[in-house]
Design a protein around this motif. Structure first.
Motif, short mmCIF file in Angstrom:
data_model
loop_
_atom_site.label_atom_id
_atom_site.label_comp_id
_atom_site.label_asym_id
_atom_site.label_seq_id
_atom_site.Cartn_x
_atom_site.Cartn_y
_atom_site.Cartn_z
N GLU A 278 3.89 -3.42 -7.15
CA GLU A 278 3.64 -2.00 -6.91
C GLU A 278 2.77 -1.41 -8.00
O GLU A 278 1.83 -0.65 -7.72
CB GLU A 278 4.98 -1.27 -6.84
CG GLU A 278 4.89 0.22 -6.59
CD GLU A 278 6.28 0.82 -6.48
OE1 GLU A 278 7.01 0.48 -5.53
OE2 GLU A 278 6.64 1.63 -7.35
N GLN B 191 -2.53 -10.14 -4.31
CA GLN B 191 -2.93 -9.06 -5.21
C GLN B 191 -3.94 -9.51 -6.25
O GLN B 191 -4.10 -8.88 -7.29
CB GLN B 191 -1.68 -8.45 -5.86
CG GLN B 191 -0.73 -7.84 -4.82
CD GLN B 191 0.28 -6.91 -5.43
OE1 GLN B 191 1.45 -7.25 -5.56
NE2 GLN B 191 -0.15 -5.72 -5.81
N ALA C 186 2.75 1.82 -3.33
CA ALA C 186 1.90 2.45 -4.34
C ALA C 186 1.69 3.93 -4.05
O ALA C 186 1.72 4.77 -4.96
CB ALA C 186 0.56 1.72 -4.42
N ASP D 56 0.83 -1.21 0.00
CA ASP D 56 0.00 0.00 0.00
C ASP D 56 0.86 1.26 0.00
O ASP D 56 0.61 2.21 -0.76
CB ASP D 56 -0.92 0.01 1.22
CG ASP D 56 -2.19 -0.78 1.01
OD1 ASP D 56 -2.59 -1.00 -0.15
OD2 ASP D 56 -2.80 -1.19 2.01
N LYS E 223 -5.50 1.19 -7.27
CA LYS E 223 -5.87 2.15 -6.22
C LYS E 223 -5.91 3.59 -6.71
O LYS E 223 -6.75 4.38 -6.27
CB LYS E 223 -4.87 2.03 -5.06
CG LYS E 223 -5.29 2.74 -3.79
CD LYS E 223 -4.37 2.35 -2.64
CE LYS E 223 -4.83 3.01 -1.34
NZ LYS E 223 -3.98 2.62 -0.19
N THR F 83 1.68 -10.57 0.08
CA THR F 83 0.58 -9.69 -0.30
C THR F 83 -0.23 -10.33 -1.42
O THR F 83 0.28 -10.51 -2.53
CB THR F 83 1.10 -8.32 -0.77
OG1 THR F 83 1.92 -7.74 0.26
CG2 THR F 83 -0.05 -7.38 -1.08
N ARG G 200 -0.90 -2.65 -7.57
CA ARG G 200 -1.58 -1.95 -6.48
C ARG G 200 -1.83 -0.49 -6.85
O ARG G 200 -2.90 0.06 -6.56
CB ARG G 200 -0.76 -2.07 -5.20
CG ARG G 200 -1.34 -1.39 -3.96
CD ARG G 200 -2.71 -1.94 -3.54
NE ARG G 200 -2.79 -3.36 -3.37
CZ ARG G 200 -2.57 -4.03 -2.23
NH1 ARG G 200 -2.24 -3.35 -1.14
NH2 ARG G 200 -2.70 -5.35 -2.17
N ASP H 249 -6.35 -6.74 -6.90
CA ASP H 249 -5.71 -5.67 -7.67
C ASP H 249 -5.76 -5.98 -9.15
O ASP H 249 -6.12 -5.13 -9.98
CB ASP H 249 -4.25 -5.49 -7.25
CG ASP H 249 -4.09 -4.94 -5.85
OD1 ASP H 249 -5.01 -4.27 -5.36
OD2 ASP H 249 -3.04 -5.19 -5.24
#
Length: 278
Positions: A102, A210, A76, A73, A109, A208, A105, A213
């Motif tokens: 990266e 993802q 990013a 998080d 986001k 993580t 995410r 994502d």
């Protein structure tokens, strides 16, 4: 040196080369390296008329060596701080390894609805999830990553020689042409950063999940992966990612390893340019 400041006060170093009105490409580096790992690609795209941007993730390279916040998080958000500082729009985001996580995410986001993202490229990237779990049986056992942490804590300088000398570039394969400069440059970049950031980063890139994502990325996305990647095995990464991406294209390279952007740059750069221009 140019820096952008994140919302939690971290100074993020970045490079910004090329005309400000040229189409922009932003590069996201892998663990435990820095923006310098993209020099070959940045010079290539600069020569082809693009504006190129790359940053050092928090705790890496020339960015602030903060002790905390080493999560996907925040990675990013750090990238977004650079994008905001430069007011970049319609950018192609290219990420390698952890940098691919990266990018995933970041696009999920921060990519919409501001129109800041045009396309994405995930190269030898860690998504959707590296560690083996009940729901991810093809992942690597947690003991692999525990071994990384132990090697880093015991003797980071030696560990950062062992990785590029061996599996990262495929230099442990029979007949490999070993480039000592490439090994030393990997070591140099790694040792510029913080041991704490690198230690915590192992959890970030391996644990993580993802999947969501990837499902949220609506822009055209190119997934590039070497079929002999010994760091991020292709079966649990690229071949799973492409199933989740709404607008993804997968291209694989027989015999290529994790560091193919460096040792096979002529081939990778041509493929990246073709996608960016398409």
């Amino acid at each position: 040196m140019p820096f952008a400041t994140t919302r939690d006060g971290v100074e993020i170093f970045y490079k910004d080369w090329g005309p400000k009105d040229a189409p922009a490409i932003m590069f996201h580096h892998g663990w435990p390296l820095s923006a310098d790992d993209w020099d070959t690609q940045m010079l290539f795209f600069l020569a082809n008329g693009y504006r190129v941007v790359a940053h050092d993730r928090r705790g890496h390279g020339r960015s602030s060596q903060v002790w905390d916040g080493h999560t996907m998080d925040n990675y990013a958000a750090d990238a977004f701080a650079v994008v905001e500082a430069l007011d970049l729009r319609g950018v192609v985001h290219i990420g390698h390894s952890t940098g691919g996580g990266e990018v995933a995410r970041y696009v999920a986001k921060f990519g919409e609805p501001a129109g800041r993202v045009a396309k994405a490229v995930l190269v030898s990237a860690v998504p959707p999830l590296m560690v083996k779990t009940e729901a991810n049986p093809g992942g690597l056992p947690i003991e692999v990553f525990d071994g990384f942490r132990k090697a880093l804590a015991d003797n980071r300088a030696q560990f950062f020689l062992d990785v590029p000398t061996g599996p990262f570039y495929g230099y442990n394969r029979e007949g490999a042409k070993i480039d000592e400069g490439v090994i030393q440059n990997w070591w140099r970049q790694g040792m510029m950063g913080s041991a704490k950031a690198h230690y915590d980063g192992i959890k970030a890139f391996s644990e993580t999940d993802q999947s969501e994502d990837l499902k949220a990325i609506s822009v055209p996305t190119l997934v590039l992966h070497g079929e002999d990647d010994q760091i991020v095995p292709i079966g649990a990464s690229a071949r799973e990612s492409i199933k989740l991406l709404p607008s993804g294209t997968l291209k694989t390279y027989p015999g290529f390893g994790h560091g193919m952007l460096t040792v096979n740059a002529d081939i990778l750069n041509a493929d990246l340019l073709a996608f960016v221009k398409s």
